[in-house]
Design a protein around this motif. Sequence first.
Motif, PDB file in Angstrom:
ATOM      1  N   UNK A 233      -2.077  -6.463  -5.530  1.00  0.00           N
ATOM      2  CA  UNK A 233      -1.301  -5.021  -6.263  1.00  0.00           C
ATOM      3  C   UNK A 233      -1.039  -4.659  -6.797  1.00  0.00           C
ATOM      4  N   UNK A 234      -1.366  -3.612  -8.195  1.00  0.00           N
ATOM      5  CA  UNK A 234       0.059  -3.575  -9.368  1.00  0.00           C
ATOM      6  C   UNK A 234      -0.482  -2.441  -9.519  1.00  0.00           C
ATOM      7  N   UNK A 235       0.677  -1.941 -10.200  1.00  0.00           N
ATOM      8  CA  UNK A 235       0.573  -0.344 -10.434  1.00  0.00           C
ATOM      9  C   UNK A 235       0.188  -0.352 -12.011  1.00  0.00           C
TER      10      UNK A 235
ATOM     11  N   UNK B 161       0.840  -0.809  -0.126  1.00  0.00           N
ATOM     12  CA  UNK B 161       0.029   0.168   0.212  1.00  0.00           C
ATOM     13  C   UNK B 161       0.840   1.320  -0.256  1.00  0.00           C
ATOM     14  N   UNK B 162       2.309   0.854   0.317  1.00  0.00           N
ATOM     15  CA  UNK B 162       3.115   2.207   0.572  1.00  0.00           C
ATOM     16  C   UNK B 162       3.538   2.172  -0.930  1.00  0.00           C
ATOM     17  N   UNK B 163       3.607   1.630  -2.061  1.00  0.00           N
ATOM     18  CA  UNK B 163       4.137   1.514  -3.796  1.00  0.00           C
ATOM     19  C   UNK B 163       5.221   0.869  -3.133  1.00  0.00           C
ATOM     20  N   UNK B 164       5.581   0.412  -2.634  1.00  0.00           N
ATOM     21  CA  UNK B 164       7.443  -0.751  -2.450  1.00  0.00           C
ATOM     22  C   UNK B 164       6.479  -1.526  -3.382  1.00  0.00           C
TER      23      UNK B 164
ATOM     24  N   UNK C 157       2.821  16.076 -19.394  1.00  0.00           N
ATOM     25  CA  UNK C 157       2.501  15.378 -18.584  1.00  0.00           C
ATOM     26  C   UNK C 157       2.185  16.109 -17.441  1.00  0.00           C
ATOM     27  N   UNK C 158       1.190  15.945 -16.535  1.00  0.00           N
ATOM     28  CA  UNK C 158       1.631  16.837 -15.171  1.00  0.00           C
ATOM     29  C   UNK C 158       1.000  15.750 -13.656  1.00  0.00           C
ATOM     30  N   UNK C 159       1.901  14.882 -13.496  1.00  0.00           N
ATOM     31  CA  UNK C 159       1.019  14.396 -12.124  1.00  0.00           C
ATOM     32  C   UNK C 159       0.040  14.944 -10.860  1.00  0.00           C
ATOM     33  N   UNK C 160      -0.671  14.062 -11.100  1.00  0.00           N
ATOM     34  CA  UNK C 160      -1.980  14.667  -9.882  1.00  0.00           C
ATOM     35  C   UNK C 160      -1.455  14.060  -8.516  1.00  0.00           C
ATOM     36  N   UNK C 161      -2.059  12.686  -8.842  1.00  0.00           N
ATOM     37  CA  UNK C 161      -2.390  12.062  -6.814  1.00  0.00           C
ATOM     38  C   UNK C 161      -2.441   9.759  -7.541  1.00  0.00           C
ATOM     39  N   UNK C 162      -2.489  10.130  -7.045  1.00  0.00           N
ATOM     40  CA  UNK C 162      -2.276   8.148  -6.816  1.00  0.00           C
ATOM     41  C   UNK C 162      -3.870   8.081  -5.288  1.00  0.00           C
ATOM     42  N   UNK C 163      -4.225   6.791  -5.668  1.00  0.00           N
ATOM     43  CA  UNK C 163      -5.684   5.492  -5.096  1.00  0.00           C
ATOM     44  C   UNK C 163      -5.857   4.550  -5.260  1.00  0.00           C
ATOM     45  N   UNK C 164      -6.072   3.978  -4.386  1.00  0.00           N
ATOM     46  CA  UNK C 164      -6.034   1.905  -4.373  1.00  0.00           C
ATOM     47  C   UNK C 164      -7.713   2.529  -5.416  1.00  0.00           C
ATOM     48  N   UNK C 165      -7.403   1.251  -6.133  1.00  0.00           N
ATOM     49  CA  UNK C 165      -9.234   1.079  -7.170  1.00  0.00           C
ATOM     50  C   UNK C 165      -8.522  -0.496  -6.799  1.00  0.00           C
ATOM     51  N   UNK C 166     -10.199  -1.446  -6.532  1.00  0.00           N
ATOM     52  CA  UNK C 166     -10.129  -2.485  -5.652  1.00  0.00           C
ATOM     53  C   UNK C 166     -11.227  -3.662  -6.579  1.00  0.00           C
TER      54      UNK C 166
ATOM     55  N   UNK D 172     -13.436  -7.295  -7.527  1.00  0.00           N
ATOM     56  CA  UNK D 172     -13.297  -9.069  -7.679  1.00  0.00           C
ATOM     57  C   UNK D 172     -12.807  -9.410  -8.032  1.00  0.00           C
ATOM     58  N   UNK D 173     -12.085  -8.505  -9.457  1.00  0.00           N
ATOM     59  CA  UNK D 173     -11.153  -8.607 -10.352  1.00  0.00           C
ATOM     60  C   UNK D 173      -9.515  -9.044 -10.334  1.00  0.00           C
ATOM     61  N   UNK D 174      -9.059  -7.412  -9.492  1.00  0.00           N
ATOM     62  CA  UNK D 174      -8.202  -6.627  -9.277  1.00  0.00           C
ATOM     63  C   UNK D 174      -7.962  -5.897  -8.382  1.00  0.00           C
ATOM     64  N   UNK D 175      -7.267  -5.385  -8.259  1.00  0.00           N
ATOM     65  CA  UNK D 175      -6.861  -3.978  -6.925  1.00  0.00           C
ATOM     66  C   UNK D 175      -5.454  -3.379  -7.811  1.00  0.00           C
ATOM     67  N   UNK D 176      -5.618  -2.334  -8.144  1.00  0.00           N
ATOM     68  CA  UNK D 176      -4.364  -1.036  -8.520  1.00  0.00           C
ATOM     69  C   UNK D 176      -4.135  -0.171  -7.607  1.00  0.00           C
ATOM     70  N   UNK D 177      -3.070   0.036  -7.713  1.00  0.00           N
ATOM     71  CA  UNK D 177      -2.582   1.411  -7.317  1.00  0.00           C
ATOM     72  C   UNK D 177      -2.645   2.054  -8.750  1.00  0.00           C
TER      73      UNK D 177
END
Length: 162
Positions: free
Chosen positions: A27-29, A7-10, A90-99, A101-106
């Motif tokens: 979880x994958x990026x 969850x910290x991106x490590x 491009x400009x970086x805005x933010x990050x979040x977790x989307x999960x 039943x199929x996958x979890x994405x950072x």
Amino acid sequence: MLDIVDHRGNIVRVAPRSEVHGDPSLMHRVVHVLVFDPYGRLYLQKRSMSKDVAPGKWDTSVGGHVDAGESLDNAAQREMEEELGITPEIEYLYSYVHSNDYETEQVHTFRCTHDGPLTFNKDEIDAVRPWSIEEIRKALGNGALSDNFEHEFNTYLSQSGG
């Protein structure tokens, strides 16, 4: 191959996409790029009916996996070129977790403005068009938009004060 992250991106380990999809514990990026036109309209892509996730739904302008060892910026630029044939700054805005039943994405979200033609990948995308923010608001919850994009759009609005 995709980096599995905590969850910290490590990075915890590397796994093939076939192992990651279908297992929400891995979880994958991913990167998303919100591509706006000069009038403030957001380009959305209509996903091909052959896609595993959200076939036929309108989705984020650009989105894709971050390959193992790849930087977020490089992944965002690569996906923009592959999906829409563009390479704006491009400009970086933010990050979040989307999960689901199929996958979890950072998810790591960027934005850009593009004024010019788009050349989209017809194997992955059925259509691309600009949507006004109001038009997107009216489409929320009616089944036309992917659940991932609805999460993205609501995050964007909360981050931008919209």
